[in-house]
Every structure is written in structure tokens, then in C-alpha cells.
Scaffold this motif. Structure first.
Motif, PDB file in Angstrom:
ATOM      1  N   SER A 116     173.471  31.578  44.066  1.00  0.00           N
ATOM      2  CA  SER A 116     172.966  31.064  43.148  1.00  0.00           C
ATOM      3  C   SER A 116     173.611  29.484  43.032  1.00  0.00           C
ATOM      4  N   SER A 117     172.036  28.756  42.925  1.00  0.00           N
ATOM      5  CA  SER A 117     173.022  27.297  43.405  1.00  0.00           C
ATOM      6  C   SER A 117     173.100  27.157  41.591  1.00  0.00           C
ATOM      7  N   TRP A 118     172.841  27.479  40.933  1.00  0.00           N
ATOM      8  CA  TRP A 118     173.194  27.438  38.809  1.00  0.00           C
ATOM      9  C   TRP A 118     174.577  27.758  38.680  1.00  0.00           C
ATOM     10  N   PHE A 131     172.473  40.187  42.107  1.00  0.00           N
ATOM     11  CA  PHE A 131     171.194  40.632  41.487  1.00  0.00           C
ATOM     12  C   PHE A 131     170.525  41.704  42.797  1.00  0.00           C
ATOM     13  N   GLY A 158     165.798  38.772  42.535  1.00  0.00           N
ATOM     14  CA  GLY A 158     166.571  38.085  42.743  1.00  0.00           C
ATOM     15  C   GLY A 158     167.198  37.841  40.947  1.00  0.00           C
ATOM     16  N   LYS A 159     167.012  38.634  40.127  1.00  0.00           N
ATOM     17  CA  LYS A 159     167.001  38.312  38.509  1.00  0.00           C
ATOM     18  C   LYS A 159     168.964  39.107  38.379  1.00  0.00           C
ATOM     19  N   PRO A 160     169.926  38.483  38.261  1.00  0.00           N
ATOM     20  CA  PRO A 160     171.165  39.241  37.946  1.00  0.00           C
ATOM     21  C   PRO A 160     171.068  40.433  36.924  1.00  0.00           C
ATOM     22  N   ARG A 192     169.551  36.216  29.425  1.00  0.00           N
ATOM     23  CA  ARG A 192     169.777  37.300  30.653  1.00  0.00           C
ATOM     24  C   ARG A 192     169.425  36.353  31.891  1.00  0.00           C
ATOM     25  N   LYS A 193     170.426  35.173  32.256  1.00  0.00           N
ATOM     26  CA  LYS A 193     170.393  34.505  33.781  1.00  0.00           C
ATOM     27  C   LYS A 193     171.641  33.840  33.578  1.00  0.00           C
ATOM     28  N   VAL A 194     171.643  34.082  34.692  1.00  0.00           N
ATOM     29  CA  VAL A 194     173.249  33.109  34.864  1.00  0.00           C
ATOM     30  C   VAL A 194     173.446  31.717  35.614  1.00  0.00           C
ATOM     31  N   PRO A 195     174.012  30.967  35.208  1.00  0.00           N
ATOM     32  CA  PRO A 195     175.676  31.881  34.550  1.00  0.00           C
ATOM     33  C   PRO A 195     175.478  30.859  33.112  1.00  0.00           C
ATOM     34  N   ASP A 210     173.131  28.167  30.270  1.00  0.00           N
ATOM     35  CA  ASP A 210     172.539  27.056  31.293  1.00  0.00           C
ATOM     36  C   ASP A 210     173.723  25.717  31.222  1.00  0.00           C
ATOM     37  N   SER A 211     173.289  25.692  32.839  1.00  0.00           N
ATOM     38  CA  SER A 211     174.463  24.441  33.674  1.00  0.00           C
ATOM     39  C   SER A 211     174.778  22.715  33.254  1.00  0.00           C
ATOM     40  N   HIS A 239     168.440  18.816  37.788  1.00  0.00           N
ATOM     41  CA  HIS A 239     168.523  19.845  36.573  1.00  0.00           C
ATOM     42  C   HIS A 239     166.833  19.779  36.160  1.00  0.00           C
TER      43      HIS A 239
HETATM   44  N1  LIG Z   1     168.005  26.704  33.577  1.00  0.00           N
HETATM   45  C1  LIG Z   1     169.412  27.340  33.967  1.00  0.00           C
HETATM   46  C2  LIG Z   1     168.818  28.301  35.461  1.00  0.00           C
HETATM   47  C3  LIG Z   1     169.408  29.478  35.267  1.00  0.00           C
HETATM   48  C4  LIG Z   1     168.453  30.113  36.006  1.00  0.00           C
HETATM   49  O1  LIG Z   1     167.134  30.246  36.849  1.00  0.00           O
HETATM   50  N2  LIG Z   1     169.565  30.782  36.966  1.00  0.00           N
HETATM   51  C5  LIG Z   1     169.425  32.201  38.036  1.00  0.00           C
HETATM   52  C6  LIG Z   1     169.798  32.408  39.207  1.00  0.00           C
HETATM   53  S1  LIG Z   1     170.591  31.206  39.771  1.00  0.00           S
HETATM   54  C7  LIG Z   1     168.444  33.411  37.296  1.00  0.00           C
HETATM   55  O2  LIG Z   1     169.727  34.353  37.036  1.00  0.00           O
HETATM   56  N3  LIG Z   1     167.602  33.761  36.879  1.00  0.00           N
HETATM   57  C8  LIG Z   1     166.996  35.178  36.667  1.00  0.00           C
HETATM   58  C9  LIG Z   1     166.125  34.901  36.038  1.00  0.00           C
HETATM   59  O3  LIG Z   1     164.886  33.808  36.708  1.00  0.00           O
HETATM   60  O4  LIG Z   1     165.444  35.903  35.152  1.00  0.00           O
HETATM   61  C10 LIG Z   1     170.340  26.303  34.125  1.00  0.00           C
HETATM   62  O5  LIG Z   1     170.281  25.564  34.544  1.00  0.00           O
HETATM   63  O6  LIG Z   1     171.247  27.705  33.812  1.00  0.00           O
END
Ligand SMILES: N[C@@H](CCC(=O)N[C@@H](CS)C(=O)NCC(=O)O)C(=O)O
Length: 218
Positions: free
Chosen positions: A11-13, A35, A39-41, A51-54, A65-66, A101
Motif C-alpha cells: 500500500s503505497s498510499w 487487502f 487489492g481492496k482493504p 472504503r479506501k486506505v489510508p 486521502d493521503s 498524487h
Molecule cells: N487518492 C487516495 C488513494 C487511496 C487508494 O487508492 N488506496 C488503495 C490502497 S493503496 C485502496 O484502498 N484501494 C481500494 C479501492 O480502490 O477500493 C489517497 O491518496 O489516499
């Protein structure tokens, strides 16, 4: 504060705000949601509106959003000087973070972050090579123009270094050869205690996530 992150290997973000907080000794509780194969957490519903991280929880409220997280932390801890002090230089730092970003899609998809793996000959497409060239240009320009006070993009550690830390790990995974200034910068990022700690933990993770593994199978 609570920081919700994904797999440290992939998870680079998540890596960016985690490295920022840890490198600056800002206290936080880590909540990890791993994940699934896609690839979804999993299990982020209680924390993350997307529903995304971080996600960073501050006083019970999510910041998702990072980039929003890093900006909020900079605002909460002005003494930590997480952006360069001069407004003129800060504009450059903000621009290169925004560029990271919203850009470098080719590098992201051809060279997914995978800290514990090595795929030396993989991920070179005409577009990903252009992304690499642009990153080298950014690093070289910042080091030459603003780097005199230390080894990082703006001398001492800033949000910009946290932002480019995942790229540094990608260049190692895919054995990207860098010119000397960029190579030295990459080494300095790898030596940051917070980056080392994140990468050590990433190497201990055993989950294999097919969506993030274009060059290997289970
Ligand atoms: N723009 C977001 C991107 C976050 C993102 O895409 N995170 C990924 C993990 S690295 C995620 O949770 N993906 C799940 C999904 O796409 O539903 C940020 O900067 O935090």
C-alpha cells in the motif's frame, strides 16, 4: 489519532502518511486492514467513507486521502515544519506532491509497490520510462536548487520525501538504474528510520495479493 492503513508490502498510499507521522515522532495508533485478492482493504467500513486506505481519524472524524491527511497533520503540528519554511519553496514542494498524487499512472500500474519482491527486468514500458525520467528530473532539480541543508529534496525531511518514499522502494524492486544525484537521494530516503521500519515490517508480511502481483503467481 488513529491511522488506518493497508498491507505494508503493497500500500503505497498508506506508506506516505505513516512515514510522515513516524519520522516526525507524532503519536498515533495504527489500525491495519489487509487487502483481499482484489487489492481492496477489508473491514474499512467503520473508518473510511471511501472504503479506501489510508484514513486518519482525528478527534473521531475521518480524514481520507493521503494528501488531505498530510496537509491536516502539517496544520496540527506547525512546529514540525512539515513543509519548507519559505513560501516560494513551499509552492514547489506542494506542486511535486500534487504531481505524484495525480500522476505517474504508468509507473504505478507497471511497477506496483512490492517491497519484499525483486523483479529486475519488469515494468519497462515507454510510458513508465517517461515517468521515471520525470521523477529523476524532479529529484535532481530539488536537490540542486533546495537541498543544501541536508540529503533530502528540500534539505531536511518534509512531506515531499514521504510522498516519494514509495517510488524509492519501487526503484529497488524493479532495479531501476539512477543517475548519481537521484541515486544518492534514494539512498538517503531508504536510510530514514521510519522508512526502514515500514520496509522491515513489509518484508515480514506473508499475504499474497494477486491484484498487486502482475509478475508472480501464488
Ligand atoms: N487518492 C487516495 C488513494 C487511496 C487508494 O487508492 N488506496 C488503495 C490502497 S493503496 C485502496 O484502498 N484501494 C481500494 C479501492 O480502490 O477500493 C489517497 O491518496 O489516499
Amino acid at each position: 489519532m488513529k491511522l488506518v492503513i493497508g498491507n505494508k508490502n503493497y500500500s503505497s498510499w498508506s506508506m506516505r502518511p505513516w512515514v510522515l507521522l513516524r519520522q516526525e515522532d507524532i503519536p498515533f495508533e495504527e489500525v491495519q486492514r489487509k487487502f483481499g485478492d482484489d487489492g481492496k482493504p477489508k473491514g474499512t467500513e467503520p473508518y473510511s467513507p471511501t472504503r479506501k486506505v489510508p484514513v486518519l481519524i482525528i478527534d473521531g472524524e475521518p480524514v481520507w486521502d493521503s494528501l488531505a491527511i498530510c496537509e491536516s497533520v502539517a496544520e496540527l503540528y506547525p512546529d514540525k515544519k512539515l513543509w519548507p519554511a519559505s513560501a516560494e519553496v513551499r509552492r514547489v514542494a506542494r506542486s511535486i506532491c500534487a504531481e505524484m498524487h495525480s500522476g505517474f499512472q504508468a509507473l504505478r500500474s507497471a511497477m506496483t509497490m512490492n517491497i519484499r519482491s525483486r523483479h529486475p527486468d519488469k515494468g519497462r514500458t515507454p510510458e513508465s520510462k517517461k515517468d521515471i525520467e520525470r521523477i529523476v528530473e524532479i529529484w535532481t532539480s530539488c536537490r540542486n536548487r533546495f537541498g543544501a541543508g541536508g540529503e533530502l529534496l528540500f534539505g531536511g525531511f518534509t512531506i515531499a520525501d514521504a510522498y516519494y518514499a514509495p517510488v524509492v522502494t519501487r526503484f529497488e524492486t524493479y532495479a531501476v538504474t539512477l543517475p548519481p544525484v537521484a541515486q544518492k537521494y534514494a539512498q538517503a530516503v531508504r536510510a530514514l528510520p521510519a522508512v526502514r521500519e515500514w520496509c522491515d515490517a513489509a518484508r515480514r508480511e506473508t499475504e499474497f495479493v494477486p491484484a498487486d502481483e502482475p509478475y508472480a503467481s501464488r
